[in-house]
Design a protein around this motif. Structure first.
Motif, PDB file in Angstrom:
ATOM      1  N   ALA A   6      41.906 -20.595  54.271  1.00  0.00           N
ATOM      2  CA  ALA A   6      42.118 -19.148  54.114  1.00  0.00           C
ATOM      3  C   ALA A   6      43.009 -18.862  52.902  1.00  0.00           C
ATOM      4  O   ALA A   6      42.718 -17.988  52.077  1.00  0.00           O
ATOM      5  CB  ALA A   6      42.728 -18.568  55.382  1.00  0.00           C
ATOM      6  N   LYS A   7      44.093 -19.612  52.784  1.00  0.00           N
ATOM      7  CA  LYS A   7      45.033 -19.399  51.687  1.00  0.00           C
ATOM      8  C   LYS A   7      44.433 -19.786  50.344  1.00  0.00           C
ATOM      9  O   LYS A   7      44.755 -19.195  49.303  1.00  0.00           O
ATOM     10  CB  LYS A   7      46.309 -20.210  51.943  1.00  0.00           C
ATOM     11  CG  LYS A   7      47.489 -19.817  51.078  1.00  0.00           C
ATOM     12  CD  LYS A   7      48.064 -18.476  51.468  1.00  0.00           C
ATOM     13  CE  LYS A   7      49.344 -18.185  50.713  1.00  0.00           C
ATOM     14  NZ  LYS A   7      49.905 -16.861  51.049  1.00  0.00           N
ATOM     15  N   GLU A  60      42.374 -16.866  49.289  1.00  0.00           N
ATOM     16  CA  GLU A  60      43.288 -15.773  48.964  1.00  0.00           C
ATOM     17  C   GLU A  60      43.904 -15.994  47.581  1.00  0.00           C
ATOM     18  O   GLU A  60      44.028 -15.050  46.781  1.00  0.00           O
ATOM     19  CB  GLU A  60      44.387 -15.704  50.030  1.00  0.00           C
ATOM     20  CG  GLU A  60      45.406 -14.603  49.800  1.00  0.00           C
ATOM     21  CD  GLU A  60      46.507 -14.634  50.851  1.00  0.00           C
ATOM     22  OE1 GLU A  60      47.667 -14.325  50.495  1.00  0.00           O
ATOM     23  OE2 GLU A  60      46.216 -14.973  52.016  1.00  0.00           O
ATOM     24  N   THR A  61      44.269 -17.251  47.294  1.00  0.00           N
ATOM     25  CA  THR A  61      44.843 -17.587  45.991  1.00  0.00           C
ATOM     26  C   THR A  61      43.812 -17.407  44.888  1.00  0.00           C
ATOM     27  O   THR A  61      44.125 -16.894  43.797  1.00  0.00           O
ATOM     28  CB  THR A  61      45.364 -19.033  45.988  1.00  0.00           C
ATOM     29  OG1 THR A  61      46.332 -19.188  47.028  1.00  0.00           O
ATOM     30  CG2 THR A  61      45.982 -19.399  44.655  1.00  0.00           C
ATOM     31  N   LYS A  98      43.498 -13.868  43.987  1.00  0.00           N
ATOM     32  CA  LYS A  98      44.650 -13.450  43.181  1.00  0.00           C
ATOM     33  C   LYS A  98      44.488 -13.934  41.738  1.00  0.00           C
ATOM     34  O   LYS A  98      44.827 -13.222  40.786  1.00  0.00           O
ATOM     35  CB  LYS A  98      45.930 -14.007  43.796  1.00  0.00           C
ATOM     36  CG  LYS A  98      47.208 -13.454  43.181  1.00  0.00           C
ATOM     37  CD  LYS A  98      48.432 -14.080  43.844  1.00  0.00           C
ATOM     38  CE  LYS A  98      48.523 -13.691  45.310  1.00  0.00           C
ATOM     39  NZ  LYS A  98      49.770 -14.229  45.935  1.00  0.00           N
TER      40      LYS A  98
END
Length: 234
Positions: free
Chosen positions: A114-115, A118-119, A122
């Motif tokens: 998930a991260k 998300e990164t 970004k």
């Protein structure tokens, strides 16, 4: 030929290794990564892993033009970039990672699926924003000082030791920013230093099996030939 780790400075990070190799009679080459320290190129502080691998290839090109360098005996100790460079460029006699980490795999495991995405989202926003206003956004590889490390609640001994040595001791190099571009996380998260590792191992096993089979076949032929000669003599 030595490959420095991320944000590494050739002047002191690998100085001891260079000296030890040179004292043993090896021609030793080490250079700062593209866009960092004393190397040229823009944008500064960029740390794209595939560019690091290309740096290694360029170093090979520069080395083999020297008459005192044997192209059949080039070794490559260094980082995970070195391992990747050796897997995709078969011009090295041997490779021995000093810090043989897989930066992409490590980051993916640390962040979790998930991260990771998300990164990456970004990174995409930073990419577009940077293109519009020609402004870069940087992040530190490690905290800039022990003060920031403690404020961030970091408890990992190895990371704290790295901060103390590289950012807070007399060994801190004035040209080392300890930063990378935020957009570099796209390339880092997608990088796999050992993506050809299993293929290479399988290939070597097949070669070993083939060689063993050929040796066995030759032994069998020799034994048959010896027996045939003995029967003929009898």
């Amino acid at each position: 030929m030595l490959a420095t780790p991320g944000s590494g400075v050739k002047d002191h990070i690998n100085a001891n290794d260079v000296t030890r190799h040179a004292e043993r009679g090896f021609v030793t080459l080490i250079c700062d990564p593209s866009f960092q320290i004393k190397s040229g190129g823009e944008q500064r502080d960029s740390n794209e892993p595939l560019v690091r691998v290309e740096d290694i290839r360029a170093a090979v090109d520069a080395s083999v033009t020297r008459p005192f360098v044997s192209e059949e005996r080039i070794g490559l100790p260094g980082s995970g970039h070195a391992a990747n460079g050796a897997l995709v460029g078969h011009c090295f006699k041997d490779v021995g990672p000093i810090v043989g980490g897989n930066i992409g795999g490590t980051l993916r495991r640390m962040l979790g699926p998930a991260k990771v995405f998300e990164t990456l989202a970004k990174v995409g926003r930073h990419q577009i924003a940077g293109a519009k206003v020609a402004e870069r956004h940087c992040q530190p590889w490690i905290p800039a000082s022990m003060k920031y490390a403690n404020a961030a609640g970091i408890k990992v001994d190895q990371l704290l030791s790295a901060v103390a040595f590289y950012r807070g001791s007399a060994y801190r190099h004035p040209r080392s920013t300890g930063r990378l571009l935020s957009t570099n996380f796209g390339g880092l998260l997608g990088f796999d230093a050992f993506h050809l590792g299993s293929t290479a191992v399988h290939h070597r096993r097949q070669e070993a099996l083939r060689d063993r089979t050929i040796r066995g076949w030759r032994c069998t032929v020799r034994r048959l030939a010896d027996r045939t000669g003995q029967i003929s003599r009898d």
